[in-house]
Design an enzyme around this catalytic site. Structure first.
Site: not given
Ligand code: BEZ
Length: 213
Positions: A45-47, A49-50
């Site tokens: 998910v962080c991938t 988002e960024l």
């Protein structure tokens, strides 16, 4: 760690980032700022988002907003992960990511919520105005990626309401009618909002968005 509340000064700090050392208040300068945490590098998910934030950079620039991300991983991890973000999200990460392996900034901003996870930061968002005041805080759990369209929408509202005596109603989007601030007496509205207004109730007065031609 002190509790941060809306209107407080955003705590200052010095930290390492993928774009060099950041002295936070100096780095913000006269801009608005967003400081947002993500739980961990090399996570799905962080991938996304960024990568999404990188694609929205021009929108943040247009609004005079500087963006900085953070996680409790170290600088080498961040640098390796940025390559993956660029590759998988078809973008180029164009904002700094703070390496907070000593948790200094996470603790300063209360980004670790131990009953959710004692090792990782939650998905916090702090929007900071040019006076370094915290204007908005949002907290999402690790399992839910943020909606960056909503973040742009809320920045439009924060910037509009900082400079005009209006508030924005539910689901408002840039360009739509605004609520006249309750502090303004109805008799004073025509002088302040010459584009007109509609009195629906004595406490509910609408006017066209004042900063548009
Ligand atoms: C993610 O970014 O995918 C993630 C990170 C930590 C926990 C769960 C999901």
């Amino acid at each position: 760690m002190a509790t941060i509340r809306l209107g407080d000064e955003a705590p200052n700090f010095t930290a390492k980032s993928t774009e060099g050392t950041i002295h936070f208040h100096d780095w913000l300068g006269d801009s608005w700022g967003i400081l947002f945490s993500h739980p961990a590098d090399y996570t799905p998910v962080c991938t996304t988002e960024l990568g999404t934030v990188a694609k929205y950079k021009a929108e943040f620039d247009k609004r005079n907003v500087k963006v900085v991300a953070l996680s409790v991983d170290g600088l080498e991890s961040h640098k390796g992960w940025v390559n993956d973000i660029n590759e998988t999200q078809d973008t180029t990460v164009n904002f700094p990511i703070i390496a907070d392996d000593d948790r200094k900034v996470s603790e300063l901003y209360d980004m670790i919520h131990p009953n959710a996870d004692s090792n990782l930061t939650v998905r916090s968002v702090f929007v900071i105005d040019p006076d370094k005041k915290v204007k908005l805080m949002i907290t999402y759990p690790a399992s839910t990626g943020r909606n960056f369209e909503e973040l742009l929408r809320v920045i439009d509202s924060l910037q509009l309401t900082a400079y005009h005596k209006v508030a924005t109603p539910a689901n408002w989007k840039n360009g739509e009618d605004c609520v006249v601030a309750p502090s303004i007496e109805t008799k004073d509205i025509p002088a302040i909002f010459p584009k007109g207004h509609k009195e629906i109730k004595p406490y509910l007065r609408m006017t066209p968005q004042p900063n548009l031609n």
